[in-house]
Each structure stands twice: as C-alpha cells, then as structure tokens.
Design an enzyme around this catalytic site. Structure first.
Site, short mmCIF file in Angstrom:
data_model
loop_
_atom_site.label_atom_id
_atom_site.label_comp_id
_atom_site.label_asym_id
_atom_site.label_seq_id
_atom_site.Cartn_x
_atom_site.Cartn_y
_atom_site.Cartn_z
CG ASN A 1 -0.18 -0.10 2.58
OD1 ASN A 1 0.98 -0.20 2.61
ND2 ASN A 1 -1.06 -0.49 3.56
NE ARG B 1 1.74 1.54 12.18
CZ ARG B 1 1.33 1.52 11.07
NH1 ARG B 1 0.90 2.41 10.39
NH2 ARG B 1 1.24 0.25 10.59
CD GLN C 1 -5.07 3.56 13.80
OE1 GLN C 1 -4.29 4.71 13.37
NE2 GLN C 1 -5.20 2.46 13.26
CG HIS D 1 -4.96 3.65 9.89
ND1 HIS D 1 -4.08 3.26 10.63
CD2 HIS D 1 -4.02 3.95 8.58
CE1 HIS D 1 -2.91 2.71 10.07
NE2 HIS D 1 -2.92 3.27 8.88
P1 NAI Z 1 10.49 1.10 4.62
O1 NAI Z 1 10.89 0.07 5.50
O2 NAI Z 1 10.42 0.80 3.16
O3 NAI Z 1 11.03 2.44 4.84
C1 NAI Z 1 11.18 3.02 6.25
C2 NAI Z 1 12.40 4.18 6.27
O4 NAI Z 1 12.39 4.53 7.66
C3 NAI Z 1 13.59 3.12 6.14
O5 NAI Z 1 14.43 3.69 4.99
C4 NAI Z 1 14.24 3.31 7.53
O6 NAI Z 1 15.72 3.40 7.41
C5 NAI Z 1 13.83 4.75 8.02
N1 NAI Z 1 13.85 4.94 9.32
C6 NAI Z 1 13.64 3.86 10.49
N2 NAI Z 1 13.87 4.63 11.63
C7 NAI Z 1 14.07 5.90 11.34
C8 NAI Z 1 14.31 7.05 12.15
N3 NAI Z 1 14.65 7.13 13.54
N4 NAI Z 1 14.57 8.42 11.57
C9 NAI Z 1 14.60 8.42 10.12
N5 NAI Z 1 14.20 7.23 9.34
C10 NAI Z 1 14.09 6.29 9.88
O7 NAI Z 1 8.72 1.46 5.06
P2 NAI Z 1 7.46 2.25 4.16
O8 NAI Z 1 7.00 1.04 3.50
O9 NAI Z 1 7.93 3.18 3.46
O10 NAI Z 1 6.53 2.35 5.40
C11 NAI Z 1 6.95 3.05 6.55
C12 NAI Z 1 5.99 3.30 7.57
O11 NAI Z 1 4.64 3.82 7.12
C13 NAI Z 1 5.32 1.90 8.16
O12 NAI Z 1 6.47 1.26 9.03
C14 NAI Z 1 4.21 1.98 8.79
O13 NAI Z 1 4.37 2.57 10.01
C15 NAI Z 1 3.76 3.53 7.74
N6 NAI Z 1 2.58 2.99 7.10
C16 NAI Z 1 1.32 3.54 7.17
C17 NAI Z 1 0.33 3.16 6.28
C18 NAI Z 1 -1.05 3.93 6.52
O14 NAI Z 1 -2.01 3.47 5.99
N7 NAI Z 1 -0.94 5.14 7.03
C19 NAI Z 1 0.45 2.15 5.53
C20 NAI Z 1 1.79 1.89 5.19
C21 NAI Z 1 2.95 2.04 5.80
#
Ligand code: NAI
Length: 409
Positions: free
Chosen positions: A161, A300, A329, A353
């Site tokens: 997503n 989040r 949530q 959400h």
């Molecule tokens: P991803 O794993 O591809 O990328 C996450 C990035 O965040 C990584 O590059 C990581 O190094 C970085 N990161 C981790 N800790 C960090 C910090 N302290 N400071 C800066 N960067 C940091 O994950 P993706 O697919 O991009 O998703 C990210 C987040 O988005 C998910 O973990 C989830 O919490 C949220 N999400 C929300 C959705 C929604 O419906 N609102 C749906 C999908 C994801």
C-alpha cells in the site's frame, strides 16, 4: 481476475531459501485468528471505479474486513484449518484474548490492530507467526516476539500500500498548504467569505518539503513532489538513497534532525514506529521546526506527542497537522487531534486510518497475506526477505532502528 494475478506476481518474487531450522511438512488442523475492522453494511459494496469495476466477477471492495476475511475462509477450511475472525480486540474478555492461547497464526491489520503486547504474547503459547495484512508491524512488541516460543515470526506484505499512502501524503500536504478544509466547510454550510480562507492559502511551489524516513513511501512522496517545483526536497534517514536516485529526484539528505527540521516548511513522517521514533515529535523536536510549518503523519500516531502537536497548532508554531494515524486505534472520541485547530481556526487534515486501505491496496494485501499463509501452511517457509520483520529470535528488517543487521529492509 487478471489484475489479481498480475499483482500477485509483482508481490511474490521468491528471494529466500527456507531456514533449515523450520519444518518443511504441510500442516493441518491449525487455528488461524484474524483481527480485522468491521465493514458493516459497506462490506457488500463492490468496486465502482477504475479497472476493478470492470471485473465480471467482482470481489467485495472491503476484502480486509471481518465480514470478508481477506477471502481466506473457504481456502483455509478446505485444507482443514480453523479460522476465527473478530474485531473485538481490547481487554481481557475480548474475543482476541479468548482465542489467543490456541492460535498458531495471528493475522491483523494496522487499520484495526490487534495489539500483541508482551503480556499477550506470554499467553500465546501456540503462536508461531504473526502476519500483518498491510505494512507496519509495531502493533507487535517485536522484542517480546523474539523471546516468545523460540521466536515468533512477524511478517508483513511489504509494498502493498505504499503508493496508496504516498498519494494520501501528497493530498494532505496540498489540503493544508491551500487551506482546503475550511474553504470546503464554507461551500457546504452556505457561507461565502473568500478573505477568511484565502488569507491562509499558499502555493506549494517554492517551499521546502522533507521526509523523515526515505523508504518505499518516503521515496515515492519525494518523487511525486518533484513536478511541484519546491525550493528543496530533503530527507532524514540513517539508510540513505543512492546518489543516482538522489539526483534523479533532485533531493538531498540532511543527517542532523534539528538542521533538517529547521529547513523544512512541510515535514512528512514516513518511518516505522520503534523505540527511537516513539514520541519523537514532542515539545522539544516540534520546537526545532520552522514557525508556521506543516506536519503530516501517515506513519504511526505514537510517533508524535498528541498534546504537544495540539498545543503547537494552538500557539501558531504549526500551521497545520494532518494524516490518518492515531494511538490507540480506533481513536477515542476525546483524542485532542480530532479537534485541534490553528490560530485561524483551520489547519486540521486528519482522517481515520484509511490511506493504506484503499480498495486497490486491499486486493494487494489480501493476496500477499494469502501468499505468506501458503508458505507457512505448506511448510516451505519461502518468504520474501523484504516481508520479514523478525524471525527466529532476531530482527531481519533494518527499518526498525539501527541495530545488529541480518539482511533485508
Ligand atoms: P520502509 O521500510 O520501506 O521504509 C522505512 C524507512 O524509515 C527506512 O528507510 C528506515 O531506515 C527509515 N527509518 C527508520 N527509523 C528512522 C528514524 N529514526 N529516522 C529516520 N528514518 C528512519 O517502510 P515503508 O513501506 O516506507 O513504510 C513506512 C511506515 O509507514 C510503516 O512502517 C508504517 O508505520 C507506515 N505505513 C502507514 C500506512 C497507512 O495506512 N497510514 C500504510 C503503510 C505504511
């Protein structure tokens, strides 16, 4: 459905070999517990927009609900497994807790998360695998999962997503920059006061936008911002983009969070929730942002301190806050970010959400969940490396904070 198999092919390139420690025999008679959101009367709606609406045998739009169970019931029961699905997830008398002890597989979704706390994991004596039907597995206490039953596997449908969220982020940035919500409220309420809304409505062109986290979503957000001719596109992440991607997008890394925030007019949060990001946007860090900046959080809810953000809107420190994530949530009726407004009485672009649960995304995460289940039930365990968050007692993902690395992202 042709589009379904295309999506499945995209989601399932097998990149891993099974670990030797896992059994490779097919399983039967096991209990799968799924915690999903209720669709109610909407659960029978079928797609009416885009290619999904053209299908001669349409599936329900809301595949990821209690009623439609990600399309898994018949498939599981035909193999002799038991599926229990519920939305009742809070408290010791919930259906979730009742079935926790004998479930071997738990499926839940970030849109209605069955929180697998340390205490709940201690009760989950049979649990082997927790599947996130979506992206973001912070609803599981990952450190505790690593110590439970020899290491519970926590796995999600990576990428399913990320476009849906990136589009929502772009929409939210524009809604806040252009002061859309108060203007739309006027249209619906019969008012007409151009000055009241135009006085807080700007162009995105020429402004600096930065993402905290430049993974799949953060990178897609920056790519989608490129044609808006922003002054600068910045990111803050310990895993940098490679130089070719940086120059293709025209973005720059800023390694220091305070400097990064001091340069951004708009900040979008796209990193997972883990111990280093929990409460990150509290009073001090919000204080590092530019006066009048906009903050968008689709990552989040617990990454921001809700009271600090509400106070920053009230004082004018922030001119807008938007996104779709809350803690807990569903958000309680009295959650301050439902009602927080800026000094002009606008600046709130919050939704429930929904960003990652578009009808298109549900097709992808339903397929991805089934593909993961198939690997588990067959005993093959040939999961995609990028879907694994923790396995065998340790972290596989590098996105949940900088720690000992075992590969994957
Ligand atoms: P991803 O794993 O591809 O990328 C996450 C990035 O965040 C990584 O590059 C990581 O190094 C970085 N990161 C981790 N800790 C960090 C910090 N302290 N400071 C800066 N960067 C940091 O994950 P993706 O697919 O991009 O998703 C990210 C987040 O988005 C998910 O973990 C989830 O919490 C949220 N999400 C929300 C959705 C929604 O419906 N609102 C749906 C999908 C994801």
């Amino acid at each position: 459905m042709a589009s379904l198999s295309r999506n499945l092919l995209r989601l399932r390139p097998r990149t891993t070999t099974p670990l030797r420690t896992f059994s490779s025999t097919a399983r039967s008679n096991l209990k799968v517990l799924s915690i999903l959101y209720p669709g109610g009367k909407h659960s029978s709606v079928t797609p009416h927009f885009g290619p999904l609406a053209q299908s001669p045998n349409p599936q329900p739009s809301l595949l990821g609900t209690v009623e439609n169970e990600l399309g898994l019931r018949k498939w599981l029961e035909d193999q002799g497994h038991e599926l229990v699905t519920t939305a009742d997830k809070e408290g010791p008398n919930s259906e979730f807790e009742k079935h926790l002890e004998d479930a071997e597989v738990i499926i839940t979704t970030p849109f209605h998360p069955g929180y697998l706390t340390k205490e709940r994991l201690a009760k989950a004596k049979n649990l082997k695998i927790a599947i996130t039907a979506g992206v973001g597995s912070d609803h599981v206490d990952l450190d505790a999962a690593n110590k439970t039953n020899g290491g519970v596997t926590v796995i999600e449908v990576t990428g399913c997503n990320v476009v849906s969220v990136a589009e929502h982020v772009l929409m939210t940035i524009l809604i806040l920059v252009r002061n859309f919500v108060p203007a739309h409220d006027q249209a619906r309420s019969g008012e007409w006061d151009v000055g009241a809304v135009a006085s807080s409505s700007y162009d995105l062109e020429g402004k600096t936008v930065g993402t905290v986290g430049v993974g799949r979503i953060g990178e897609r957000v920056l790519r989608r911002l490129k044609p808006f001719d922003c002054k600068e596109l910045l990111y803050f992440d310990y895993q940098p983009l490679n130089k070719e991607v940086e120059s293709e997008i025209g973005c720059k890394r800023v390694a220091d969070l305070r400097e990064f925030l001091g340069r951004c007019d708009v900040v979008t949060i796209n990193c997972p929730l883990h111990e280093k990001t929990k409460g990150l946007f509290g009073e001090e860090v919000v204080g590092w942002m530019k006066h009048g900046a906009i903050l968008v959080n689709t990552a989040r809810g617990a990454i921001v301190d809700k009271d600090a953000v509400a106070a920053a809107l009230k004082s004018g420190k922030l001119s807008g806050y938007g996104g779709d994530v809350w803690y807990p949530q569903p958000a309680p009726k009295d959650h301050p970010l439902r009602y927080a407004l800026n000094t002009e009485g606008g600046g709130n672009a919050m939704t429930p959400h929904i960003s990652g649960t578009s009808v298109d995304a549900q097709v992808r995460y339903a397929e991805g969940t089934k593909a993961i289940l198939e690997e588990y039930l067959s005993g093959r365990h040939g999961y995609r490396e990028q879907d694994l968050i923790v396995r065998g007692g340790g972290y596989v993902s590098r996105a949940y904070g900088e720690r000992a690395k075992r590969g994957g992202k």
